[in-house]
Design a protein around this motif. Structure first.
Motif, PDB file in Angstrom:
ATOM      1  N   CYS A   1       0.117   2.941   3.680  1.00 15.76           N
ATOM      2  CA  CYS A   1       0.668   2.267   4.946  1.00 15.76           C
ATOM      3  C   CYS A   1       1.468   1.212   4.915  1.00 15.76           C
TER       4      CYS A   1
ATOM      5  N   CYS B 146      -5.809   0.652   5.409  1.00 18.24           N
ATOM      6  CA  CYS B 146      -6.222   1.856   5.690  1.00 18.24           C
ATOM      7  C   CYS B 146      -7.453   2.141   4.459  1.00 18.24           C
TER       8      CYS B 146
ATOM      9  N   CYS C 284      -6.679  -1.519  -0.032  1.00 19.38           N
ATOM     10  CA  CYS C 284      -5.801  -1.611   1.040  1.00 19.38           C
ATOM     11  C   CYS C 284      -6.776  -2.085   2.527  1.00 19.38           C
TER      12      CYS C 284
ATOM     13  N   CYS D  51       0.992  -1.281   0.034  1.00 13.85           N
ATOM     14  CA  CYS D  51       0.169  -0.058  -0.087  1.00 13.85           C
ATOM     15  C   CYS D  51       0.942   1.356   0.013  1.00 13.85           C
TER      16      CYS D  51
END
Ligand SMILES: [Zn+2]
Length: 410
Positions: free
Chosen positions: A6, A49, A46, A3
């Protein structure tokens, strides 16, 4: 693949559009005998997040080559939107000749010109050289570069330049390294400065089946939940948000330094978070049914075009926009047997060919000459404006069609 925000391993597919050439790479006639580069277009969400994103970092310099053909100033509704924004911001925050406004991806100066009219000092940052050159001709100070922390340090902070207002319209979603980009804005913002960003709202994309707004240049598809998290992480607080109609439904967020207590968080922020939560955007299942919706649009598009062909109807398109290229390429349309040509008002697109499908692009007048039974409006977000402009097709019984959010003939 991790990601972009994050660093969690991406496991969940939002939608897979297989492969597509870069959507703004119009093909010149002298290149028709050459191959075109196709890249995968697979979008992930993701699970940590909830940032929706493309799975590969496609080289930014390749997409933004020096001949990039999009000039903002060609759309009158977009200019009106920009003018209203500048006046709103001047009224709300009181910018004057002592303020500094910085626009990221300032294009040809389409927006900064309205601040300049009110004598507010402006600086544009624009990666495409030929577009920036037009801004400079208008007297709008413009630096040709990409924005990020390196730029913010070297070109702004070290030179004593900081923004009372840093703005970016339709750039946040186009940035490969979103953390670095947002941190760059943090560094270039005065202590009591304001950042505004406009970007298409992921909630609208899903609710209104806008899969054709997905293309390589567009790295992230943003919910308010995800954006707020990205800004928080860099020490920036989103203190207000507006839902605006541009690009089929966008958000305009207002951010400040987390330490700046002079601007309280508006109720709009809590209301929109609640709205996204009610729509289910905090759960993964919201993101996992989209492929079926997109495939249904593909089948309906095929059915319609084949039926028109069998009925002997003449079909043309209007608007050589990136959206149309995503749709045509996902539908696997090649050549001009089903859609004879596409008209577009921009001289930079005329007499070229759409990437992938290689449908020719002509000036708008070609529609008057050809008298099509059907005109497909590819930029469906402008269907009212375009169908009014082309209302003369009704004289010979012509009709308009859009394929998104669903097949509609009018
Ligand atoms: Zn993430």
């Amino acid at each position: 693949m991790k990601c972009r925000h994050c660093n969690t391993e991406l496991e969940h597919v939002f939608v897979d559009l297989i492969t597509c050439p870069p959507s703004n790479d119009m093909v010149k006639s002298e290149h028709l005998n050459e191959p075109e580069a196709y890249y995968p277009l697979k979008i992930f969400v993701c699970h940590n997040c909830l940032l929706v994103q493309v799975d590969e970092m496609k080289k930014a310099d390749q997409i933004f080559d020096s001949e990039y053909t999009y000039f903002s100033s060609y759309s009158s509704s977009w200019l009106e939107h920009s003018k209203n924004y500048a006046e709103y911001m001047i009224n709300r925050f009181g910018y004057n000749e002592k303020s500094q406004v910085i626009e990221i991806a300032s294009n040809d100066g389409y927006l900064l010109q309205y601040f300049k009219k009110h004598k507010v000092p402006v600086l544009g940052i624009e990666p495409t050289a030929n577009t920036a050159a037009i801004a400079k001709e208008k007297g709008i100070d413009t630096i040709v570069d990409f924005f990020g922390t390196k730029f913010a340090d070297n070109q702004l902070a070290n030179k004593g330049i900081k923004g009372d207002l840093i703005l970016g319209n339709n750039v946040l979603a186009h940035v490969p390294d979103v953390n670095d980009f947002v941190q760059g804005m943090k560094r270039a913002l005065k202590d009591n400065g304001v950042i505004t960003m406009e970007f298409p709202h992921l909630l609208k994309l899903v609710q209104e089946n806008q899969f054709d707004t997905i293309y390589h240049e567009h790295f992230s598809y943003l919910s308010f939940i995800a954006v707020r998290r990205i800004f928080d992480h860099q020490g920036l607080k989103v203190f207000d948000v507006q839902e605006i109609p541009t690009h089929g439904g966008s958000l305009r967020i207002f951010a400040r330094h987390a330490e700046d207590s002079s601007k309280p968080v508006s109720q709009n922020v809590y209301d929109l978070l609640e709205k996204e939560k009610l729509a289910g955007m905090e759960s993964l299942s919201f993101y996992q049914n989209f492929q079926q919706v997109v495939d249904k649009i593909k089948y309906n598009t095929w059915n319609f075009l084949i039926q028109m062909k069998r009925d002997g109807k003449k079909v043309a398109g209007y608007g050589a926009a990136a959206k149309g290229n995503t749709l045509l390429n996902y539908c696997g349309i090649k050549g001009n047997d089903l859609i004879r040509f596409v008209s577009d008002a921009s001289p930079y697109k005329q007499n070229r060919y759409l990437p992938g499908s290689r449908i020719p692009v002509f000036e708008p007048n070609r529609i008057r000459e050809y008298k099509p039974d059907i005109v497909i409006i590819f930029p469906w977000n402008l269907k009212t404006e375009i169908s009014e402009q082309l209302s003369y097709i009704r004289n010979w019984g012509g009709k308009f069609v859009v394929f998104v959010p669903e097949l509609s003939i009018f």
